[in-house]
Write a protein that holds these residues in place. Structure first.
Motif, PDB file in Angstrom:
ATOM      1  N   PRO A  62       0.981  -1.222   0.023  1.00 55.32           N
ATOM      2  CA  PRO A  62       0.042  -0.017   0.126  1.00 55.32           C
ATOM      3  C   PRO A  62       0.747   1.251  -0.109  1.00 55.32           C
ATOM      4  O   PRO A  62       0.768   2.148  -0.670  1.00 55.32           O
ATOM      5  N   LEU A  63       1.991   1.117   0.706  1.00 52.86           N
ATOM      6  CA  LEU A  63       2.705   2.510   0.753  1.00 52.86           C
ATOM      7  C   LEU A  63       3.437   2.586  -0.560  1.00 52.86           C
ATOM      8  O   LEU A  63       3.662   3.800  -0.982  1.00 52.86           O
ATOM      9  N   MET A  64       4.072   1.744  -1.194  1.00 52.08           N
ATOM     10  CA  MET A  64       4.569   1.616  -2.490  1.00 52.08           C
ATOM     11  C   MET A  64       3.491   2.170  -3.451  1.00 52.08           C
ATOM     12  O   MET A  64       3.910   3.096  -4.411  1.00 52.08           O
ATOM     13  N   GLU A  65       2.490   1.665  -3.259  1.00 51.65           N
ATOM     14  CA  GLU A  65       1.379   2.283  -4.249  1.00 51.65           C
ATOM     15  C   GLU A  65       0.978   3.659  -4.108  1.00 51.65           C
ATOM     16  O   GLU A  65       0.797   4.447  -5.348  1.00 51.65           O
ATOM     17  N   LYS A  66       1.215   4.201  -2.940  1.00 50.62           N
ATOM     18  CA  LYS A  66       0.978   5.774  -2.935  1.00 50.62           C
ATOM     19  C   LYS A  66       2.120   6.423  -3.642  1.00 50.62           C
ATOM     20  O   LYS A  66       1.847   7.620  -3.742  1.00 50.62           O
ATOM     21  N   LYS A  67       3.460   5.802  -3.681  1.00 51.03           N
ATOM     22  CA  LYS A  67       4.448   6.208  -4.385  1.00 51.03           C
ATOM     23  C   LYS A  67       4.177   6.050  -6.005  1.00 51.03           C
ATOM     24  O   LYS A  67       5.051   6.584  -6.685  1.00 51.03           O
ATOM     25  N   GLY A  68       3.056   5.823  -6.413  1.00 51.68           N
ATOM     26  CA  GLY A  68       3.024   5.618  -7.882  1.00 51.68           C
ATOM     27  C   GLY A  68       3.326   4.123  -8.464  1.00 51.68           C
ATOM     28  O   GLY A  68       3.238   3.837  -9.701  1.00 51.68           O
ATOM     29  N   TYR A  69       3.611   3.269  -7.563  1.00 51.18           N
ATOM     30  CA  TYR A  69       3.978   1.866  -7.956  1.00 51.18           C
ATOM     31  C   TYR A  69       2.664   1.012  -8.254  1.00 51.18           C
ATOM     32  O   TYR A  69       1.831   1.039  -7.434  1.00 51.18           O
ATOM     33  N   SER A  70       3.006   0.115  -9.206  1.00 47.09           N
ATOM     34  CA  SER A  70       2.069  -1.139  -9.273  1.00 47.09           C
ATOM     35  C   SER A  70       2.853  -2.191  -8.759  1.00 47.09           C
ATOM     36  O   SER A  70       3.839  -2.603  -9.204  1.00 47.09           O
ATOM     37  N   ILE A  71       2.273  -2.931  -7.633  1.00 41.43           N
ATOM     38  CA  ILE A  71       2.861  -3.896  -7.064  1.00 41.43           C
ATOM     39  C   ILE A  71       2.126  -5.545  -7.032  1.00 41.43           C
ATOM     40  O   ILE A  71       0.994  -5.315  -6.588  1.00 41.43           O
ATOM     41  N   GLU A  72       2.735  -6.529  -7.585  1.00 48.44           N
ATOM     42  CA  GLU A  72       2.260  -7.824  -7.546  1.00 48.44           C
ATOM     43  C   GLU A  72       3.121  -8.502  -6.618  1.00 48.44           C
ATOM     44  O   GLU A  72       4.381  -8.864  -6.780  1.00 48.44           O
ATOM     45  N   VAL A  73       2.308  -9.282  -5.729  1.00 47.98           N
ATOM     46  CA  VAL A  73       2.861  -9.939  -4.755  1.00 47.98           C
ATOM     47  C   VAL A  73       3.032 -11.516  -5.178  1.00 47.98           C
ATOM     48  O   VAL A  73       2.112 -12.040  -5.536  1.00 47.98           O
ATOM     49  N   VAL A  74       4.313 -12.107  -5.448  1.00 47.29           N
ATOM     50  CA  VAL A  74       4.580 -13.531  -5.632  1.00 47.29           C
ATOM     51  C   VAL A  74       4.821 -14.400  -4.705  1.00 47.29           C
ATOM     52  O   VAL A  74       5.746 -14.074  -3.955  1.00 47.29           O
ATOM     53  N   GLU A  75       4.002 -15.501  -4.057  1.00 45.04           N
ATOM     54  CA  GLU A  75       4.294 -16.271  -2.962  1.00 45.04           C
ATOM     55  C   GLU A  75       5.032 -17.654  -3.368  1.00 45.04           C
ATOM     56  O   GLU A  75       4.844 -18.051  -4.477  1.00 45.04           O
ATOM     57  N   PHE A  76       6.025 -17.839  -2.400  1.00 46.16           N
ATOM     58  CA  PHE A  76       6.568 -19.310  -2.762  1.00 46.16           C
ATOM     59  C   PHE A  76       6.525 -19.982  -1.534  1.00 46.16           C
ATOM     60  O   PHE A  76       6.321 -19.521  -0.498  1.00 46.16           O
ATOM     61  N   ASN A  77       6.708 -21.329  -1.854  1.00 42.34           N
ATOM     62  CA  ASN A  77       6.616 -22.433  -0.538  1.00 42.34           C
ATOM     63  C   ASN A  77       7.854 -22.798  -0.190  1.00 42.34           C
ATOM     64  O   ASN A  77       7.827 -23.929   0.314  1.00 42.34           O
ATOM     65  N   ASP A  78       8.884 -22.547  -0.761  1.00 35.66           N
ATOM     66  CA  ASP A  78      10.392 -23.000  -0.145  1.00 35.66           C
ATOM     67  C   ASP A  78      11.402 -21.723  -0.220  1.00 35.66           C
ATOM     68  O   ASP A  78      11.024 -20.719  -0.511  1.00 35.66           O
ATOM     69  N   TYR A  79      12.657 -22.360  -0.106  1.00 35.13           N
ATOM     70  CA  TYR A  79      13.398 -21.136   0.384  1.00 35.13           C
ATOM     71  C   TYR A  79      14.630 -21.252  -0.866  1.00 35.13           C
ATOM     72  O   TYR A  79      15.673 -20.615  -0.621  1.00 35.13           O
ATOM     73  N   VAL A  80      14.417 -21.906  -1.858  1.00 34.38           N
ATOM     74  CA  VAL A  80      15.272 -21.869  -3.020  1.00 34.38           C
ATOM     75  C   VAL A  80      14.771 -20.937  -4.175  1.00 34.38           C
ATOM     76  O   VAL A  80      15.668 -20.089  -4.741  1.00 34.38           O
TER      77      VAL A  80
END
Length: 283
Positions: A62-80
């Motif tokens: 939300p804070l990055m979007e206030k700066k004009g960014y479009s953010i996509e969150v990509v989820e992972f299920n491992d550490y590699v």
């Protein structure tokens, strides 16, 4: 002869002009690429599913979007995969690992990655359904711990802090394992398992050292731990980017957002029990 001399002179002038234009084109192309990198406004940020994905979604996005960014969150299920995806350009930043793991993984896989800033992190805890305090732990008790490099060294350090084991001198914190235990006065039977399995082992074992993100995912109460980790700064999770992007505008904006009062407010309201890094507590 005069015609030949004039032709040679013209050829020389043409070559000079072509070379100059080519050099300018190369410079313009490099400048354009740098400008595009600095002006990048569409970002993919990777995180392991659970609290750190939630932190990106609720506190950073939300804070990055206030700066004009479009953010996509990509989820992972491992550490590699989060680091490999970052290195190959599938994502622009990630949040899931501490500095010790980052340094070893990058070195082992020849990746050029850099931390941007540390974030509030969930402390690991020692849990039990049989004992109510560390002093009650019986001789020969079975203890399950995480087997991945991200959490194994932290688990052993917490056991050292509680006086339950000692570690051999010279053991490498990045590669430390149960084989580096020097003394085990309570003769604990230590069983390394996948971190995600640890909460479930509490019904069939005596003790479990559970990383905070998996404890929260299993809806465990952090305050019920026999002891919580006193986190070292190097074991706090960090936002990571490719080193070539370390000085980019989006990396600077990520750091600025995380250092903001608005970010800390979200942490205080929605991420209670997270251990704050020194830069945040010493402001």
């Amino acid at each position: 002869m005069k015609k030949k001399g004039l032709a040679a002179l013209l050829l020389t002038l043409i070559l000079v002009l072509v070379t100059a234009c080519g050099a300018k084109g190369t410079t313009d192309s490099a400048d354009k690429g740098s400008a595009q990198n600095d002006q990048k406004k569409s970002l993919k940020i990777g995180a392991t599913a659970g609290p750190y994905s939630d932190m990106v979604t609720k506190a950073i996005k939300p804070l990055m979007e206030k700066k004009g960014y479009s953010i996509e969150v990509v989820e992972f299920n491992d550490y590699v995969q989060p680091n490999k995806a970052l290195a190959n350009g599938s994502i622009d930043a990630n949040l899931f690992q501490h500095s010790v793991y980052l340094e070893k993984f990058a070195a082992d896989n020849n990746l050029d990655l850099s931390p941007v800033i540390s974030v509030p992190s969930i402390p690991m805890g020692l849990y039990s359904h049989k004992f109510k305090s560390v002093s009650e732990i019986a001789d020969g008790s079975t203890l399950t711990i995480a087997n991945d490099p991200t959490n194994l060294a932290r688990s052993l350090k917490l056991l050292v802090d509680m006086g339950l084991i000692t570690i051999k001198e010279g053991a490498n914190p990045a590669t430390m394992s149960e084989k580096d235990i020097a003394d085990n006065p309570k003769h604990l039977v230590i069983k390394p398992l996948e971190a995600a399995q640890l909460p479930r082992t509490l019904d069939s074992t005596d003790l479990a050292l559970v990383p905070g993100n998996f404890a929260l995912a299993a809806k465990m109460d952090l305050t019920s731990a026999l002891q919580l980790e006193n986190m070292q700064e190097k074991y706090r999770n960090v936002v990571v980017v490719n080193t070539k992007d370390a000085d980019s505008q989006f990396a600077k904006d990520l750091k600025e957002v995380i250092q903001s009062k608005d970010f800390e407010k979200v942490i205080d309201e929605q991420f209670k029990g997270f251990s704050k890094p020194e830069w945040m507590t010493n402001k």
